[in-house]
Structure formats: structure tokens, C-alpha cells
Design a protein around this motif. Structure first.
Motif, PDB file in Angstrom:
ATOM      1  N   SER A 204       0.876  -1.172   0.000  1.00 16.31           N
ATOM      2  CA  SER A 204       0.000   0.000   0.000  1.00 16.31           C
ATOM      3  C   SER A 204       0.912   1.220   0.000  1.00 16.31           C
ATOM      4  CB  SER A 204      -0.883   0.019   1.244  1.00 16.31           C
ATOM      5  OG  SER A 204      -1.739  -1.085   1.259  1.00 16.31           O
TER       6      SER A 204
ATOM      7  N   THR B 172       2.260   4.935   0.392  1.00 17.51           N
ATOM      8  CA  THR B 172       1.976   6.047   1.296  1.00 17.51           C
ATOM      9  C   THR B 172       2.317   7.367   0.601  1.00 17.51           C
ATOM     10  OG1 THR B 172       4.186   6.088   2.261  1.00 17.51           O
ATOM     11  CG2 THR B 172       2.582   4.600   3.267  1.00 17.51           C
TER      12      THR B 172
ATOM     13  N   SER C  95       0.954  10.583  10.899  1.00 20.65           N
ATOM     14  CA  SER C  95      -0.101  10.565   9.888  1.00 20.65           C
ATOM     15  C   SER C  95      -1.342   9.896  10.470  1.00 20.65           C
ATOM     16  CB  SER C  95       0.364   9.811   8.641  1.00 20.65           C
ATOM     17  OG  SER C  95       0.475   8.426   8.918  1.00 20.65           O
ATOM     18  N   SER C  96      -2.498  10.218   9.937  1.00 19.74           N
ATOM     19  CA  SER C  96      -3.738   9.636  10.459  1.00 19.74           C
ATOM     20  C   SER C  96      -3.768   8.132  10.222  1.00 19.74           C
ATOM     21  CB  SER C  96      -4.951  10.303   9.823  1.00 19.74           C
ATOM     22  OG  SER C  96      -4.943  10.116   8.424  1.00 19.74           O
ATOM     23  N   TRP C  97      -3.246   7.668   9.104  1.00 17.11           N
ATOM     24  CA  TRP C  97      -3.182   6.244   8.791  1.00 17.11           C
ATOM     25  C   TRP C  97      -2.311   5.511   9.810  1.00 17.11           C
ATOM     26  CZ3 TRP C  97      -1.114   4.420   3.352  1.00 17.11           C
ATOM     27  CH2 TRP C  97      -1.368   3.075   3.189  1.00 17.11           C
TER      28      TRP C  97
ATOM     29  N   LYS D 117      -3.943   5.410  13.258  1.00 19.81           N
ATOM     30  CA  LYS D 117      -5.037   4.446  13.276  1.00 19.81           C
ATOM     31  C   LYS D 117      -4.502   3.020  13.455  1.00 19.81           C
ATOM     32  CE  LYS D 117      -7.900   5.223   9.994  1.00 19.81           C
ATOM     33  NZ  LYS D 117      -8.530   5.198   8.660  1.00 19.81           N
TER      34      LYS D 117
END
Length: 133
Positions: free
Chosen positions: A54, A56, A87-89, A92
Motif C-alpha cells: 500500500s 503512502t 499521519s492519520s493512517w 489508526k
């Protein structure tokens, strides 16, 4: 907003499947349209399918297939770890990992805290409704 996450040398990616799941890696070379050569400070250089990555928003400035010490130096200079954790990712995923590590008693305490918080919110909302009418 235009697309920004291109497969390119220096792009930081997150492994989303397999035994290396959750690890941040850097694309150091593109092998073909399906695979890339990835590397990270704490793992060996290996080829990986794009479906397992994934991409970024983080990109570091490196040459094609750098030495391990150059890669580590570039990652530290770009402050990749700190950018990811802010980062928000990244936040989380950190919260998800922390929640998965809770034991039964910790989940119970969390449930009680949520119940108390919702009671306080409900009381304040009732006060506001009463004063508005």
C-alpha cells in the motif's frame, strides 16, 4: 485533488499482506509491472508484488538500488518513522495494535470508562436542552 501516490524509487510503502504485514518498506527498484524490489532498515532486500504493498504519501530522495547504509541515512534524514506515526493512517494502525493487545480486564475498564463518559455527555445535553426551552 490529483493522484499523488505513484510507484517510484524512494516511495515508502506499507506491506498489507503476508508475514511482513504492517512493516514500512522503501521501493528501491521496479522489476516489472507487477513486482518491485523493496528494502527496509530491519529486513533484507526482497522482491514484492505490488498487490502486497500500500503506497503512502511519504517519499525519500534516493538513487536506484542504494546501499543499506545510504538507505538508512536517507530514511533518517527524511524522518520517515516520525512522519508515519504522525499521519492519520499510522495513528489508526497504532491504536488498532494497542487495542488488539488489551486483555479482558483492560477491555472491561475501557467499557466502564465509555459508560461514564456517555453519562456525563447525556447529562450536559439534557442541561443544554432544558436551558434552550
Amino acid at each position: 485533488m490529483p493522484f499523488k501516490r505513484y510507484v517510484e524509487i524512494g516511495r515508502v510503502a506499507l506491506i498489507n499482506y503476508g508475514k511482513e504485514y504492517g512493516r514500512l518498506v522503501v521501493i528501491v527498484d521496479v522489476i516489472d509491472q507487477n513486482r518491485a524490489l523493496v528494502d527496509a532498515p530491519d529486513m533484507g532486500r526482497s522482491q514484492m508484488n505490488f498487490k502486497r504493498l500500500s503506497l503512502t504519501d511519504i517519499k525519500i530522495d534516493i538513487k536506484r538500488i542504494p546501499k543499506k547504509k545510504d538507505l538508512i541515512k536517507a530514511m533518517e534524514a527524511a524522518d520517515v518513522k516520525n512522519k508515519w506515526e504522525n499521519s492519520s493512517w499510522g495513528r489508526k494502525l497504532i491504536v488498532r495494535k494497542r487495542r488488539a493487545a488489551l486483555n479482558d480486564f483492560d477491555r472491561f475498564k475501557l467499557m466502564l470508562t465509555k459508560i461514564k463518559r456517555s453519562a456525563v455527555v447525556r447529562q450536559e445535553l439534557a442541561k443544554l436542552k432544558k436551558s434552550a426551552s
